[in-house]
Design an enzyme around this catalytic site. Structure first.
Site, PDB file in Angstrom:
ATOM      1  N   SER A   1       0.292  -6.699  -0.625  1.00 17.58           N
ATOM      2  CA  SER A   1       1.526  -6.090  -0.157  1.00 17.58           C
ATOM      3  C   SER A   1       2.802  -6.341  -0.869  1.00 17.58           C
ATOM      4  O   SER A   1       2.830  -7.457  -1.916  1.00 17.58           O
ATOM      5  CB  SER A   1       1.377  -7.169   1.145  1.00 17.58           C
TER       6      SER A   1
ATOM      7  N   TYR B   1       6.518  -1.307   0.083  1.00 14.15           N
ATOM      8  CA  TYR B   1       7.403  -0.987   1.297  1.00 14.15           C
ATOM      9  C   TYR B   1       8.666  -0.224   0.494  1.00 14.15           C
ATOM     10  O   TYR B   1       9.230  -0.608  -0.291  1.00 14.15           O
ATOM     11  CB  TYR B   1       7.829  -2.237   1.950  1.00 14.15           C
TER      12      TYR B   1
ATOM     13  N   THR C   1       3.568   2.462   2.621  1.00 15.02           N
ATOM     14  CA  THR C   1       3.680   2.157   3.906  1.00 15.02           C
ATOM     15  C   THR C   1       4.954   2.689   4.493  1.00 15.02           C
ATOM     16  O   THR C   1       6.152   2.402   4.123  1.00 15.02           O
ATOM     17  CB  THR C   1       3.678   0.602   4.098  1.00 15.02           C
TER      18      THR C   1
ATOM     19  N   LYS D   1       0.599   5.474   3.865  1.00 16.31           N
ATOM     20  CA  LYS D   1       0.048   4.532   4.925  1.00 16.31           C
ATOM     21  C   LYS D   1       0.819   4.906   6.402  1.00 16.31           C
ATOM     22  O   LYS D   1       1.966   4.648   6.255  1.00 16.31           O
ATOM     23  CB  LYS D   1      -0.218   3.237   4.319  1.00 16.31           C
TER      24      LYS D   1
ATOM     25  N   HIS E   1      -0.954   0.513  11.955  1.00 16.45           N
ATOM     26  CA  HIS E   1      -0.491  -0.837  11.380  1.00 16.45           C
ATOM     27  C   HIS E   1      -0.987  -1.897  12.390  1.00 16.45           C
ATOM     28  O   HIS E   1      -0.117  -3.238  12.637  1.00 16.45           O
ATOM     29  CB  HIS E   1       1.069  -1.056  11.597  1.00 16.45           C
TER      30      HIS E   1
END
Ligand SMILES: Cc1cc2nc3c(=O)[nH]c(=O)nc-3n(C[C@H](O)[C@H](O)[C@H](O)COP(=O)(O)O)c2cc1C
Length: 399
Positions: free
Chosen positions: A120, A143, A169, A264, A288
């Site tokens: 992440s 992100y 994402t 995603k 999620h």
């Protein structure tokens, strides 16, 4: 332990955890309530969180008999990477809050099982630290927040450190309304009460790891560790958040990133088609883990129409709610090439560090294998919709 005739006699038999659910129980005991709330949380009323499980139950597997399924082949390919099992580890932020060794332990466990971790953006170990601690090319989740300089820097760091695939994402335009977390004090800043301090103190293993290693800051955004840095990094991260992200940004990222790219958080067929047409290698069908939009459909229910719409032009992965090998097999039957697991590997990590993650992957691999034997399939490649009943009609009748 004593032997009495054919029996083992023990005073106490806690046994090894045998399922993801067993690891969940252990994780819940190992973690303070505040951290548990972060792990388990769903948005609003948890409707989508619950649907992620109940939807899997509605799809039924229709076994074929006497198919000589003697050697089951669990291998699959994602973004050109061969995996030994069709399960990879989903990106999770602040993984060090569950166990001090966080993403390093998880990535190593993934490697031992012949699969990969998606690291992440909000990880507790940095892009470079995880790359240095592992031997394989893992994957990076972005992100896409902040301006293009911030995003470009993260992409450059991931590429330089050898991450092979990028997962963008798109379903965190704002943070989901996870009231449970806030109720238990998991907020910015976290709220401590005497009760919460005692609750953490009653979990000495977690407490020791937390105090000794202080691995809770977002390591890609700040260099320090510890609670103050953690708060600063979360504030920095949330300050970068951009609900104005658009397809133009995805096109820009696609141009900027040389390797395979997945979008995603996809739940609509037309978004999957748009992603593939924008040059994505594939999509992750995901809500999620029920943590963002409550009322969104279960991923497994959204999957078939997305697979049909993409029609072989891109790879389709799925996450949200996978807890059993049968769930993995159902997703593969509906056209996913692999699944990602979030909470299941975190349960293993919280309960027993890297060994727990390894065991969760072993358990799922064994369950996938035995499910394939029981439905009469020799390989992942053989799995298709003919092994499933219609979700509205649990009978295994053709058509
Ligand atoms: C504690 C936690 C943190 C997460 N952090 C991230 C993240 O940083 N980036 C991301 O794309 N998804 C994140 N997710 C979502 C997961 O990648 C994944 O979509 C979800 O966990 C799948 O559902 P499952 O937990 O039922 O397997 C997080 C999930 C959890 C449980």
């Amino acid at each position: 332990m004593a032997r009495v005739g054919p029996f083992d006699l023990r005073l106490h038999d806690p046994g090894e955890p045998r399922s993801v659910a067993d690891y969940r129980r252990r994780a819940r005991r190992a973690l303070p309530a505040m951290v548990r709330a972060y792990l388990e949380g769903g948005a609003d009323d948890g409707v989508t969180l619950a649907a992620n499980r109940s939807a899997f139950e509605r799809w039924r597997l229709c076994p074929r008999l006497l198919r000589s399924a003697a050697r089951r082949d669990l291998r699959t390919t994602v973004a050109g990477t061969g995996l030994e099992l069709p399960v990879a580890l989903a990106p999770t932020g602040m993984t060090g809050s569950f166990h001090w060794n966080g993403e390093v332990a998880a990535a190593r466990a993934a490697e031992r099982a012949g699969t990969r971790l998606v690291l992440s953006t909000a990880s507790s170990y940095s892009i470079e630290e995880v790359a240095a601690a592992t031997g394989e090319d893992h994957w990076f989740q972005l992100y896409p927040w902040g301006d293009r300089t911030v995003i470009g820097e993260l992409l450059d760091r991931a590429a330089a450190a050898g991450y092979r695939a990028l997962f963008v994402t798109a379903d965190v335009q704002v943070i989901g309304n996870r009231e449970g977390e806030r109720r238990l004090g998991f907020a910015v800043p976290p709220t401590l009460t005497p009760r919460r301090i005692v609750d953490a103190g009653l979990r000495p293993r977690w407490w020791y790891g937390f105090l000794r290693h202080r691995r809770i800051a977002l390591a890609n955004l700040v260099t320090g560790t510890g609670a103050t840095e953690a708060l600063r990094s979360v504030a920095v991260h949330q300050g970068l958040m951009r609900p104005d992200m658009s397809w133009d940004d995805l096109a820009w990222i696609r141009e900027r990133w040389q390797g395979p790219l997945f979008l995603k958080g996809v739940l609509r067929p037309e978004d999957a088609v748009a992603a593939v047409e924008a040059g994505a290698t594939g999509v992750v069908v995901s809500n999620h883990g029920g943590r963002q939009l409550d009322g969104a459909p279960a991923s497994i229910d959204a999957l078939p129409a997305i697979v049909d719409a993409v029609a072989g032009r891109g790879e389709v992965l799925l996450d949200s709610g996978v807890r059993r090998g049968t769930d993995v097999v159902k997703a593969l039957c509906l056209g996913a090439s692999a699944v990602l697991i979030g909470r299941p590997f975190l349960y293993g990590l919280a309960a027993d560090g890297g060994r727990g993650v390894s065991r969760v992957l072993e358990i799922l691999a064994r369950e996938v294998d035995s499910t394939m034997a029981l439905i009469g399939a020799n390989s992942v490649a053989e799995l298709d919709r003919s092994y499933l009943s219609d979700r509205k009609d649990p009978r295994c009748t053709p058509g």
